[in-house]
Design a protein around this motif. Structure first.
Motif, PDB file in Angstrom:
ATOM      1  N   UNK A 341       0.824  -1.173   0.119  1.00  0.00           N
ATOM      2  CA  UNK A 341       0.115  -0.029  -0.064  1.00  0.00           C
ATOM      3  C   UNK A 341       0.817   1.400   0.127  1.00  0.00           C
ATOM      4  N   UNK A 342       2.057   1.119   0.590  1.00  0.00           N
ATOM      5  CA  UNK A 342       3.030   2.331   0.659  1.00  0.00           C
ATOM      6  C   UNK A 342       3.319   2.717  -0.691  1.00  0.00           C
ATOM      7  N   UNK A 352      -2.504   7.850 -13.822  1.00  0.00           N
ATOM      8  CA  UNK A 352      -3.958   8.157 -14.084  1.00  0.00           C
ATOM      9  C   UNK A 352      -4.467   7.496 -15.360  1.00  0.00           C
ATOM     10  N   UNK A 353      -5.605   6.887 -15.441  1.00  0.00           N
ATOM     11  CA  UNK A 353      -6.098   6.102 -16.589  1.00  0.00           C
ATOM     12  C   UNK A 353      -5.386   4.957 -16.747  1.00  0.00           C
ATOM     13  N   UNK A 354      -4.703   4.264 -15.948  1.00  0.00           N
ATOM     14  CA  UNK A 354      -3.970   2.889 -16.279  1.00  0.00           C
ATOM     15  C   UNK A 354      -4.608   2.019 -15.282  1.00  0.00           C
ATOM     16  N   UNK A 355      -4.805   0.741 -15.543  1.00  0.00           N
ATOM     17  CA  UNK A 355      -5.462  -0.146 -14.452  1.00  0.00           C
ATOM     18  C   UNK A 355      -4.266  -0.214 -13.734  1.00  0.00           C
ATOM     19  N   UNK A 356      -4.622  -0.900 -12.318  1.00  0.00           N
ATOM     20  CA  UNK A 356      -3.669  -1.048 -11.258  1.00  0.00           C
ATOM     21  C   UNK A 356      -3.905  -2.443 -10.481  1.00  0.00           C
ATOM     22  N   UNK A 357      -2.920  -3.125  -9.977  1.00  0.00           N
ATOM     23  CA  UNK A 357      -2.946  -4.143  -9.174  1.00  0.00           C
ATOM     24  C   UNK A 357      -2.259  -3.808  -7.894  1.00  0.00           C
ATOM     25  N   UNK A 358      -2.861  -4.080  -6.763  1.00  0.00           N
ATOM     26  CA  UNK A 358      -2.386  -3.635  -5.555  1.00  0.00           C
ATOM     27  C   UNK A 358      -2.013  -4.899  -4.797  1.00  0.00           C
ATOM     28  N   UNK A 359      -0.850  -5.252  -4.124  1.00  0.00           N
ATOM     29  CA  UNK A 359      -0.634  -6.442  -3.567  1.00  0.00           C
ATOM     30  C   UNK A 359      -0.278  -5.949  -1.838  1.00  0.00           C
ATOM     31  N   UNK A 360      -0.325  -6.437  -1.079  1.00  0.00           N
ATOM     32  CA  UNK A 360      -0.062  -6.358   0.398  1.00  0.00           C
ATOM     33  C   UNK A 360       0.805  -7.383   0.915  1.00  0.00           C
ATOM     34  N   UNK A 361       1.429  -7.027   2.121  1.00  0.00           N
ATOM     35  CA  UNK A 361       2.277  -7.943   2.765  1.00  0.00           C
ATOM     36  C   UNK A 361       1.712  -8.375   4.073  1.00  0.00           C
ATOM     37  N   UNK A 362       1.714  -9.628   4.465  1.00  0.00           N
ATOM     38  CA  UNK A 362       0.900 -10.181   5.724  1.00  0.00           C
ATOM     39  C   UNK A 362       1.760 -10.918   6.395  1.00  0.00           C
ATOM     40  N   UNK A 366       7.433 -15.760  11.305  1.00  0.00           N
ATOM     41  CA  UNK A 366       8.520 -14.811  11.120  1.00  0.00           C
ATOM     42  C   UNK A 366       8.803 -14.483   9.527  1.00  0.00           C
ATOM     43  N   UNK A 367       7.572 -14.938   8.863  1.00  0.00           N
ATOM     44  CA  UNK A 367       7.672 -14.637   7.431  1.00  0.00           C
ATOM     45  C   UNK A 367       6.694 -13.576   6.778  1.00  0.00           C
ATOM     46  N   UNK A 368       6.893 -12.774   5.977  1.00  0.00           N
ATOM     47  CA  UNK A 368       6.003 -11.786   5.141  1.00  0.00           C
ATOM     48  C   UNK A 368       5.704 -12.434   3.965  1.00  0.00           C
ATOM     49  N   UNK A 369       4.284 -12.608   3.866  1.00  0.00           N
ATOM     50  CA  UNK A 369       3.890 -13.258   2.384  1.00  0.00           C
ATOM     51  C   UNK A 369       3.191 -11.962   1.825  1.00  0.00           C
ATOM     52  N   UNK A 370       3.463 -12.113   0.254  1.00  0.00           N
ATOM     53  CA  UNK A 370       2.818 -11.188  -0.570  1.00  0.00           C
ATOM     54  C   UNK A 370       1.442 -11.659  -0.736  1.00  0.00           C
ATOM     55  N   UNK A 371       0.479 -11.166  -0.890  1.00  0.00           N
ATOM     56  CA  UNK A 371      -0.894 -11.376  -1.309  1.00  0.00           C
ATOM     57  C   UNK A 371      -1.705 -10.295  -1.991  1.00  0.00           C
ATOM     58  N   UNK A 393      13.943  -9.477  -2.459  1.00  0.00           N
ATOM     59  CA  UNK A 393      12.923 -10.556  -1.979  1.00  0.00           C
ATOM     60  C   UNK A 393      11.474 -10.343  -2.306  1.00  0.00           C
ATOM     61  N   UNK A 394      11.088  -9.051  -1.784  1.00  0.00           N
ATOM     62  CA  UNK A 394       9.522  -8.593  -2.204  1.00  0.00           C
ATOM     63  C   UNK A 394       9.414  -8.743  -3.629  1.00  0.00           C
ATOM     64  N   UNK A 395      10.134  -8.206  -4.564  1.00  0.00           N
ATOM     65  CA  UNK A 395       9.824  -8.299  -6.063  1.00  0.00           C
ATOM     66  C   UNK A 395       9.782  -9.610  -6.536  1.00  0.00           C
ATOM     67  N   UNK A 396      10.560 -10.687  -6.176  1.00  0.00           N
ATOM     68  CA  UNK A 396      10.461 -12.060  -6.396  1.00  0.00           C
ATOM     69  C   UNK A 396       9.216 -12.574  -5.719  1.00  0.00           C
ATOM     70  N   UNK A 397       8.883 -12.252  -4.839  1.00  0.00           N
ATOM     71  CA  UNK A 397       7.539 -13.029  -4.135  1.00  0.00           C
ATOM     72  C   UNK A 397       6.206 -12.338  -5.081  1.00  0.00           C
ATOM     73  N   UNK A 398       6.194 -11.032  -5.430  1.00  0.00           N
ATOM     74  CA  UNK A 398       5.303 -10.382  -6.424  1.00  0.00           C
ATOM     75  C   UNK A 398       5.170 -11.099  -7.572  1.00  0.00           C
ATOM     76  N   UNK A 399       6.335 -11.365  -8.123  1.00  0.00           N
ATOM     77  CA  UNK A 399       6.476 -12.038  -9.409  1.00  0.00           C
ATOM     78  C   UNK A 399       5.654 -13.449  -9.442  1.00  0.00           C
ATOM     79  N   UNK A 400       6.120 -14.200  -8.439  1.00  0.00           N
ATOM     80  CA  UNK A 400       5.542 -15.480  -8.388  1.00  0.00           C
ATOM     81  C   UNK A 400       4.204 -15.457  -8.199  1.00  0.00           C
TER      82      UNK A 400
END
Length: 440
Positions: A341-342, A352-362, A366-371, A393-400
């Motif tokens: 979200x940050x 503006x005008x482009x479609x967007x996808x927002x992920x979040x970390x939970x 001890x792990x932080x998972x991207x959803x 690490x965060x970018x790789x999790x987003x890609x997966x």
């Protein structure tokens, strides 16, 4: 003014200046001998005694032995050619075709005022004369001084209105690219700094163009990529505004402590505040406070960490990304994704005008998972956007995650690739991971 003194001391017409000699202290200079510089570039010197060139001072060609005022008689010097620019008392007398009588009683500042520019112009040419005389300077030599003989610090054109760009050693390639850019009729001139160290490891720094930058707009291209280099660059940054420059701009592409901008537990130190305070104490130049240019700082609220003595200006590299996306063959099928979200708060206003996808970390232990929080990446070319990447690490999790949800391509853009410990290798095909599935 430096330009006025230079004009009076031989750059336009004929002038006279006493050469200074030490008399007990670095501030106490007594005048002795004289130097005449005319339009042809010739220099004539007359000294009471010989002097070693190694004792030449910034204020002029200094004599070897200290003298008393009584030992130096007054000298009448006719000035044959009036000056075109004559800001000093000597030059004004020359403009009126008068004789100037200079006694040997002037000290300190008067010597520096009268002899500084001429002394520098003469010093390099006198060195050859000294060698011919066994290291001593005689009073019967006429020396030619051309523009090429001027020291490096005099070669910047003080009358130029174009800015001067100094740079950290790591930024030399980028600085030279900036110079090659053509923006209207403007151009940029590179300044020079000697980056050395004393035997104890502390910096030994020298700004080569200290006189040439007077009345010029000056900028410094910094790189705070490591704590080890910040001190020496801060030393330069604090010094340049005080060299009588017209204005000073600090270009700091990456604000390295930006991710440490808040305190969640008592005892934590927000080092973003510390660095902002250091930069807030940059001295003002003649044009006012320092302008500090930073690209994609981690959080825009960090602007409030800076004091009123500087003017922080926050720019972004996102316009470069938008230009690149417009060139893609599948530009109409691109969707922008944010790893949290940050990042969405920081950058969504650019798309503006482009479609967007927002992920979040939970958190999961001890792990932080991207959803996925919102948006649909299925069948799309997804471009993940963030301000910086550390280990990746965060970018790789987003890609997966995005690939599992049906994205046909996943690309990523970050303004600052930090990659400590060569972690960038994780994104190369040679790492065995096939570039982690990212597409250019």
């Amino acid at each position: 003014a430096a330009s006025s003194i230079t004009a009076g001391m031989g750059m336009h017409g004929q002038s006279i200046a006493r050469t200074g000699g030490r008399s007990g202290s670095s501030r106490g200079l007594r005048l002795r001998g004289w130097v005449v510089v005319d339009n042809s570039g010739a220099v004539e010197t007359d000294t009471a005694e010989a002097a070693t060139l190694d004792e030449a001072l910034v204020a002029g060609a200094a004599m070897a032995a200290p003298v008393t005022p009584a030992s130096v008689p007054a000298i009448d010097v006719p000035l044959a050619t009036p000056l075109t620019t004559a800001p000093t008392a000597t030059a004004a007398a020359a403009a009126d075709g008068l004789k100037t009588k200079v006694s040997g009683k002037a000290t300190g500042e008067a010597s520096a005022h009268a002899g500084a520019a001429t002394g520098r112009a003469v010093a390099s040419r006198l060195r050859g004369v000294g060698a011919a005389r066994g290291g001593l300077l005689g009073c019967d030599r006429v020396v030619d001084v051309s523009t090429a003989a001027l020291p490096r610090l005099q070669r910047l054109d003080k009358g130029s209105k174009f800015p001067v760009l100094f740079y950290a050693p790591e930024m030399e390639d980028l600085a030279r690219k900036v110079v090659k850019e053509e923006v209207g009729e403007s151009t940029v001139e590179l300044g020079s700094i000697n980056w050395r160290n004393f035997p104890d490891g502390f910096p030994d720094l020298f700004v080569n163009d200290a006189y040439g930058v007077r009345d010029r707009h000056v900028a410094f291209l910094a790189s705070f990529h490591s704590p080890e280099v910040i001190f020496e660059q801060i030393s330069i940054i604090y010094s340049l505004p005080k060299m009588f420059v017209a204005s000073f701009t600090l270009i700091l592409p990456f604000f390295p402590t930006g991710t440490s901008e808040r305190v969640e537990n008592e005892g934590e130190i927000a080092t973003a505040v510390t660095l902002a305070r250091i930069l807030s104490h940059i001295p003002p130049s003649r044009g006012g406070p320092c302008s500090t240019l930073i690209f994609d700082i981690h959080a825009l609220q960090e602007r409030f960490y800076f004091g009123d003595n500087v003017l922080p200006c926050f720019e972004s590299g996102i316009p470069l990304l938008l230009a690149r996306l417009a060139q893609c063959d599948d530009a109409a099928n691109i969707v922008i994704a944010y790893p949290d979200e940050g990042a969405w708060k920081r950058f969504h206003g650019f798309f503006k005008g482009m479609e967007e996808v927002v992920c979040t970390k939970v958190r999961d232990g001890d792990k932080r998972i991207v959803k996925l929080k919102e948006g649909d990446p299925a069948g799309r070319h997804v471009v993940v956007v963030d301000d910086l990447v550390q280990s990746g690490g965060t970018l790789i999790e987003c890609q997966r995650l995005l690939s599992r949800l049906g994205a046909i391509k996943v690309s990523a853009y970050v303004t600052h690739g930090v990659f400590p410990g060569n972690s960038w290798r994780r994104f190369t095909a040679s790492s065995g991971a096939g570039g982690q599935g990212f597409h250019k």
